[in-house]
Design a protein around this motif. Sequence first.
Motif: not given
Length: 78
Positions: A5-9
């Motif tokens: 899971k990536q954190k949105w920029n």
Amino acid sequence: MGIKKQKWNSPESAPKDAQILADVGYPWPVVAVWNSHEDKWVYANLQACEMHNNTLDTYFENEQESTINGWLPLPVLP
């Protein structure tokens, strides 16, 4: 094996000179690019339509947004 899971920029930091994965409000990210002529983000949205003979007609439709909720870089493929 799962997807990390990536954190949105933040939308303000989105590069306007590259293709990105954008959060435009769908439950999935979309490929987007900045359109300097329209001054908007343009993204490809997958559409599907069931036909009368029970086949599925799939295609991409371009949409535009003035703002995005966040972004991720496109993954680098081997």
